[in-house]
Design a protein around this motif. Structure first.
Motif, mmCIF file in Angstrom:
data_model
loop_
_atom_site.group_PDB
_atom_site.id
_atom_site.type_symbol
_atom_site.label_atom_id
_atom_site.label_comp_id
_atom_site.label_asym_id
_atom_site.label_seq_id
_atom_site.Cartn_x
_atom_site.Cartn_y
_atom_site.Cartn_z
ATOM 1 N N ILE A 123 8.281 7.855 7.735
ATOM 2 C CA ILE A 123 7.132 8.669 7.336
ATOM 3 C C ILE A 123 6.135 8.765 8.481
ATOM 4 O O ILE A 123 6.180 7.995 9.447
ATOM 5 N N ASP A 124 5.194 9.737 8.349
ATOM 6 C CA ASP A 124 4.115 9.880 9.328
ATOM 7 C C ASP A 124 2.833 9.188 8.876
ATOM 8 O O ASP A 124 1.995 8.842 9.699
ATOM 9 N N GLY A 125 2.678 9.022 7.561
ATOM 10 C CA GLY A 125 1.456 8.410 7.053
ATOM 11 C C GLY A 125 1.575 8.146 5.570
ATOM 12 O O GLY A 125 2.595 8.458 4.938
ATOM 13 N N PRO A 126 0.529 7.586 4.959
ATOM 14 C CA PRO A 126 0.602 7.200 3.544
ATOM 15 C C PRO A 126 0.825 8.367 2.595
ATOM 16 O O PRO A 126 1.393 8.179 1.512
ATOM 17 N N ALA A 127 0.418 9.579 2.979
ATOM 18 C CA ALA A 127 0.605 10.729 2.085
ATOM 19 C C ALA A 127 2.077 11.064 1.884
ATOM 20 O O ALA A 127 2.437 11.738 0.916
ATOM 21 N N ASP A 128 2.938 10.593 2.791
ATOM 22 C CA ASP A 128 4.368 10.899 2.704
ATOM 23 C C ASP A 128 5.134 9.932 1.807
ATOM 24 O O ASP A 128 6.333 10.132 1.569
ATOM 25 N N LEU A 129 4.495 8.895 1.324
ATOM 26 C CA LEU A 129 5.194 7.877 0.549
ATOM 27 C C LEU A 129 5.518 8.376 -0.859
ATOM 28 O O LEU A 129 4.643 8.913 -1.557
ATOM 29 N N GLU A 130 6.756 8.197 -1.266
ATOM 30 C CA GLU A 130 7.184 8.467 -2.642
ATOM 31 C C GLU A 130 7.342 7.111 -3.332
ATOM 32 O O GLU A 130 8.375 6.462 -3.237
ATOM 33 N N PHE A 131 6.300 6.659 -4.017
ATOM 34 C CA PHE A 131 6.252 5.269 -4.456
ATOM 35 C C PHE A 131 7.254 4.939 -5.543
ATOM 36 O O PHE A 131 7.828 3.849 -5.549
ATOM 37 N N ASP A 132 7.480 5.822 -6.475
ATOM 38 C CA ASP A 132 8.430 5.507 -7.545
ATOM 39 C C ASP A 132 9.815 5.244 -6.968
ATOM 40 O O ASP A 132 10.485 4.267 -7.342
ATOM 41 N N ASP A 133 10.247 6.097 -6.056
ATOM 42 C CA ASP A 133 11.557 5.915 -5.426
ATOM 43 C C ASP A 133 11.563 4.669 -4.550
ATOM 44 O O ASP A 133 12.526 3.893 -4.568
ATOM 45 N N LEU A 134 10.474 4.464 -3.791
ATOM 46 C CA LEU A 134 10.393 3.307 -2.903
ATOM 47 C C LEU A 134 10.498 2.007 -3.683
ATOM 48 O O LEU A 134 11.274 1.103 -3.325
ATOM 49 N N ILE A 135 9.750 1.879 -4.770
ATOM 50 C CA ILE A 135 9.739 0.643 -5.548
ATOM 51 C C ILE A 135 11.086 0.422 -6.226
ATOM 52 O O ILE A 135 11.601 -0.703 -6.268
ATOM 53 N N ALA A 136 11.684 1.495 -6.735
ATOM 54 C CA ALA A 136 12.999 1.353 -7.381
ATOM 55 C C ALA A 136 14.040 0.853 -6.388
ATOM 56 O O ALA A 136 14.835 -0.045 -6.703
ATOM 57 N N ARG A 137 14.043 1.400 -5.182
ATOM 58 C CA ARG A 137 15.024 0.978 -4.175
ATOM 59 C C ARG A 137 14.716 -0.421 -3.656
ATOM 60 O O ARG A 137 15.624 -1.207 -3.385
ATOM 61 N N LEU A 138 13.433 -0.756 -3.530
ATOM 62 C CA LEU A 138 13.051 -2.099 -3.089
ATOM 63 C C LEU A 138 13.510 -3.151 -4.102
ATOM 64 O O LEU A 138 14.084 -4.184 -3.732
ATOM 65 N N GLU A 139 13.294 -2.887 -5.388
ATOM 66 C CA GLU A 139 13.633 -3.871 -6.415
ATOM 67 C C GLU A 139 15.134 -3.943 -6.673
ATOM 68 O O GLU A 139 15.604 -4.905 -7.283
ATOM 69 N N ALA A 140 15.890 -2.943 -6.196
ATOM 70 C CA ALA A 140 17.344 -2.996 -6.314
ATOM 71 C C ALA A 140 17.979 -3.824 -5.204
ATOM 72 O O ALA A 140 19.137 -4.231 -5.298
#
Length: 278
Positions: A123-140
């Motif tokens: 990503i380039d900055g915080p606006a690019d973060l897709e948190f739902d997908d990020l958290i799901a993949r992190l917890e997997a």
């Protein structure tokens, strides 16, 4: 504890810190967050990796509700994660290029010293973060566990008031069986997806059904585990030491026999899957 690396791919320090702040804020909505920061400029040019002991300091802050910071000369990132794992749900590691845990990269500069674990986003900055997908993949992804975190977990058991013993076993990578052997550089473990986790859970439940046994935690790392690092933990909370010791021994024996994990051994002279070795 789930660990997320955040590293600079060329965006610069300000963008990196804004991403870290945003990630920590969102993760803290779901549980306690520890932050491990590493400044590579104080390591005398050494390439920073999770298993290295740094020449400088590793500092870490405990969550949004923590009001203290600590640092330790010669402490590794792994040491800091072990410390945080006893009471944090997440850890964010900033500034480490080589990390076996999932990471996000801020910026798109080409860097041949890539993270060892999966890159969840660039990503380039915080606006690019897709948190739902990020958290799901992190917890997997595989969590970071330590002997300390497993012992802390069984101590929080509702049955802890009846416990008079905690027994543990730690298995680690042995460099040699004898002086003449080629040195083992690392082991690599793969698990039979789905089946291994089910067998592990069933084994824990079976051991906990024994008289006098109150809580059992089993954990086996996957991926690359270097010489001298810990591989597997068995922790038993019991009423008395006799059943605790027996259950620890049975737990590690049955884990090796019943849980489908495949081991590759890499030595200074050869590499081979152990189950294929005559």
């Amino acid at each position: 504890m789930h660990v997320l690396g955040v590293r600079d791919g060329g965006a610069g320090g300000d963008a990196l810190e804004r991403v870290v702040d945003r990630v920590v804020d969102r993760l803290s909505e779901r549980g306690r967050v520890g932050v491990v920061r590493y400044d590579a400029t104080i390591a005398d040019g050494t390439h920073a990796g999770e298993s290295l002991t740094f020449g400088g300091d590793v500092t870490y802050d405990l969550g949004v509700d923590g009001d203290w910071a600590a640092s330790g000369t010669g402490m590794s990132v792994g040491d800091a994660l072990d410390s945080l794992s006893t009471d944090c749900k997440y850890a964010v590691v900033v500034g480490v290029r080589s990390l076996r845990h999932p990471s996000i990269v801020v910026g798109e500069a080409v860097d041949d010293r890539i993270t060892e674990g999966p890159v969840l986003a660039t990503i380039d900055g915080p606006a690019d973060l897709e948190f739902d997908d990020l958290i799901a993949r992190l917890e997997a992804a595989e969590p970071h566990e330590s002997l300390q975190s497993l012992v802390a977990r069984v101590k929080r058991s509702p049955s802890a008031d009846r416990a008079g013993a905690i027994a543990t076993f730690t298995g680690r990578v042995r460099a040699k069986d004898s002086d003449d052997d080629a040195r083992t550089e690392h082991l690599e473990f793969e698990k039979y997806e789905g089946v291994a986790d089910e067998r592990m859970a069933a084994l824990e439940a079976d051991l906990e059904a024994r008289d006098g046994v109150l809580e059992v935690e089993l954990y086996h790392r996957t991926g690359v585990v270097a010489d001298g690092e810990d591989i597997v933990f068995v922790v038993v909370l019991a009423g008395h030491r006799a059943e605790a010791f027996r259950t620890v021994e049975d737990g590690i024996d049955r884990l090796k026999d019943e849980v489908p994990l495949f081991k590759k051994e890499v030595t200074a002279e050869d590499e081979f899957w152990v189950h294929d070795r005559p």
